[in-house]
Design a protein around this motif. Structure first.
Motif, PDB file in Angstrom:
ATOM      1  N   ILE A   1       0.792  -1.228   0.000  1.00 62.92           N
ATOM      2  CA  ILE A   1       0.000   0.000   0.000  1.00 62.92           C
ATOM      3  C   ILE A   1       0.832   1.289   0.000  1.00 62.92           C
ATOM      4  O   ILE A   1       0.296   2.342  -0.312  1.00 62.92           O
TER       5      ILE A   1
ATOM      6  N   GLY B   1       0.445   2.083   6.739  1.00 60.03           N
ATOM      7  CA  GLY B   1      -0.977   2.402   6.743  1.00 60.03           C
ATOM      8  C   GLY B   1      -1.521   2.068   8.121  1.00 60.03           C
ATOM      9  O   GLY B   1      -0.860   1.389   8.911  1.00 60.03           O
TER      10      GLY B   1
ATOM     11  N   GLU C   1      -6.338   4.160  -3.065  1.00 61.71           N
ATOM     12  CA  GLU C   1      -5.793   2.863  -3.448  1.00 61.71           C
ATOM     13  C   GLU C   1      -5.792   1.910  -2.249  1.00 61.71           C
ATOM     14  O   GLU C   1      -6.170   0.748  -2.358  1.00 61.71           O
ATOM     15  N   MET C   2      -5.381   2.454  -1.095  1.00 62.49           N
ATOM     16  CA  MET C   2      -5.342   1.634   0.120  1.00 62.49           C
ATOM     17  C   MET C   2      -6.738   1.142   0.492  1.00 62.49           C
ATOM     18  O   MET C   2      -6.934  -0.031   0.819  1.00 62.49           O
TER      19      MET C   2
ATOM     20  N   HIS D   1      -7.800  -1.753  -1.528  1.00 63.61           N
ATOM     21  CA  HIS D   1      -7.007  -2.988  -1.475  1.00 63.61           C
ATOM     22  C   HIS D   1      -7.943  -4.128  -1.055  1.00 63.61           C
ATOM     23  O   HIS D   1      -8.750  -3.973  -0.139  1.00 63.61           O
TER      24      HIS D   1
END
Lengths: 91, 388
Positions: free
Chosen positions: B174, B182, B215-216, B219
């Motif tokens: 990530i 994160g 984006e994280m 996931h």
């Protein structure tokens, strides 16, 4: 959700006096990296007709732009006046 | 921008604070995830003892928490002036600091000693010429979202009983190779989700924080934990992670520097609010002593540094003084290693008729392909040197 919509969720008391200022626009024109354009988490810095412009209204007051502009030191960064700026509801 | 506060350091200031402070959840479990593009290996520790007095840590939302905390100071006699910007220090001639200039009309405030507690961007300590501008290698930029979810859903999703909470730190894919982590923290009816990476990495990798947090959240391992949640707030904050070697001078004639303004963050352990509270308490003790003699010179205030050195604050910062250069020079920790661990786990767990000895050999050869024996040994040795 895109960034504009997210910033719309945040609460601001916008000061009429900008707290961010580009000191010398000519320096931005010769700056190769222009890292402010992509690192500012609120995208306060944008290119308009090839020139870097700053809009302070959506600023999250993190300080990133001041620190990353380390080659030309071209950003005057202050906190907004007392009572103005970002007011986190959660934090 | 808040996350966790620690019982040990807050109880030293407000005993049994948990009976009155606006807290979210006591943290009874910590998970560390190593992620690849689509898989994870999770390490976790849960202990119900953390969920009973005197507790260990709590998640907090700073907007609420700070309002309560400032009132505790007011109850003890502090005079609180809200919505006021401190712009500069006031000096006697060119010498000692005797107060601050605020943005209000006739807004000069005088005091025998000023405590710079103005956070990571501490313009106060910069104006007092204690240090130059922070370098982009010495701060992390974190972005975070507050995501609302029904209480019961949080409890179900994160396997929590009642009001108990957990934190998850996430390493790997990530951050796209940047030095950073994160995080997911559970609050009562919200979840705090975000990531922080060294500021110079955001610049050099040309990655935008608002893209990476999306984006994280998308996931495959993170997404199910947030589904149905509603974003309530988007935040950004710098975290002073320069460590021991980047600590500015901590005192001057008439001035003390505490907390984030003094680089007091232990990034490896996600500690900061505790160092800030302890440094604030030690600054207060120093000032109380100084009041007895009426001497607020740098010499007298240097006692603050001595107290910090005797406490866990400086001892921990010193212990990890080489950790950031180590992490910056060993990015494989954020890229290759999560991949190696996940691939090995997949191979071991998959039942496919391949004999275990062959699987073992496969894992070893796949590992060496990513990092040879010399590389592995070097990583282990330099990690030991950086963290011992």
């Amino acid at each position: 959700m895109n960034l504009e919509d997210k910033l719309f969720l945040d609460r601001y008391v916008v000061d009429e006096i900008p707290h961010l200022r580009i000191i010398n626009l000519d320096k931005c024109a010769i700056c190769k990296k222009q890292q402010c354009l992509y690192t500012c988490p609120a995208q306060c810095y944008k290119l308009e007709e090839g020139r870097v412009v700053v809009s302070y209204e959506g600023c999250l007051e993190c300080g990133t732009c001041r620190i990353i502009c380390d080659e030309y030191k071209n950003i005057e960064w202050k906190y907004p006046r007392g009572g103005f700026g970002i007011c986190y509801k959660y934090g | 921008m808040g996350g966790q506060i620690y019982s040990h350091s807050l109880a030293a200031i407000v005993p049994e604070f948990w009976k009155e402070a606006p807290l979210e959840r006591p943290i009874v479990e910590k998970r560390i995830w190593f992620l690849t593009k689509d898989s994870k290996v999770s390490l976790s520790h849960k202990n119900p003892a953390f969920g009973a007095p005197p507790f260990n840590s709590f998640t907090v939302l700073r907007a609420k928490f700070d309002k309560w905390f400032v009132q505790k100071a007011v109850q003890k006699g502090a005079f609180y002036i809200p919505e006021t910007l401190v712009e500069d220090v006031i000096r006697e001639g060119k010498g000692k600091i005797i107060g601050v200039k605020t943005g209000r009309t006739q807004g000069e405030l005088f005091a025998p000693v000023v405590v710079a507690a103005d956070g990571v961007n501490s313009l106060l300590s910069k104006n007092a010429s204690l240090h130059a501008e922070i370098s982009p290698q010495n701060v992390a930029l974190a972005v975070k979202e507050i995501i609302a979810m029904p209480k019961e859903r949080i409890q179900d999703l994160f396997d929590l009983s009642g009001d108990q909470g957990l934190t998850i730190e996430i390493m790997g894919e990530i951050t796209r190779g940047m030095v950073g982590v994160g995080f997911i923290y559970t609050n009562l009816t919200t979840v705090s989700v975000g990531l922080g990476c060294i500021l110079s990495d955001w610049v050099n990798y040309k990655i935008s924080p608002y893209d990476l947090i999306e984006e994280m959240k998308n996931h495959p391992v993170v997404k199910p934990l947030l589904s149905g949640g509603k974003i309530r707030e988007y935040l950004a904050h710098l975290i002073p992670e320069g460590g021991y070697n980047a600590i500015p001078p901590l005192y001057a004639d008439g001035l003390l520097v505490v907390g984030d303004a003094a680089m007091m963050v232990n990034g490896l352990h996600q500690e900061g609010s505790n160092l800030a509270m302890t440094s604030g308490r030690l600054a207060a003790e120093t000032i109380i002593e100084a009041h007895k003699s009426g001497d607020f010179s740098a010499g007298r205030l240097s006692r603050y540094k001595k107290l910090l050195e005797e406490s866990y604050v400086m001892k921990d910062l010193k212990k990890y003084r080489n950790s950031y250069p180590y992490l910056e020079g060993n990015r494989q920790l954020f890229t290759i290693y999560p991949q190696i661990i996940n691939d090995a786990a997949t191979e071991i767990i998959r039942v496919d008729g391949v004999p275990k000895l062959v699987k073992q050999a496969k894992i070893i050869s796949a590992t060496f392909k990513k990092r040879n024996l010399w590389g592995l040994a070097k990583d282990a040795f330099s990690a030991w040197r950086a963290f011992r």
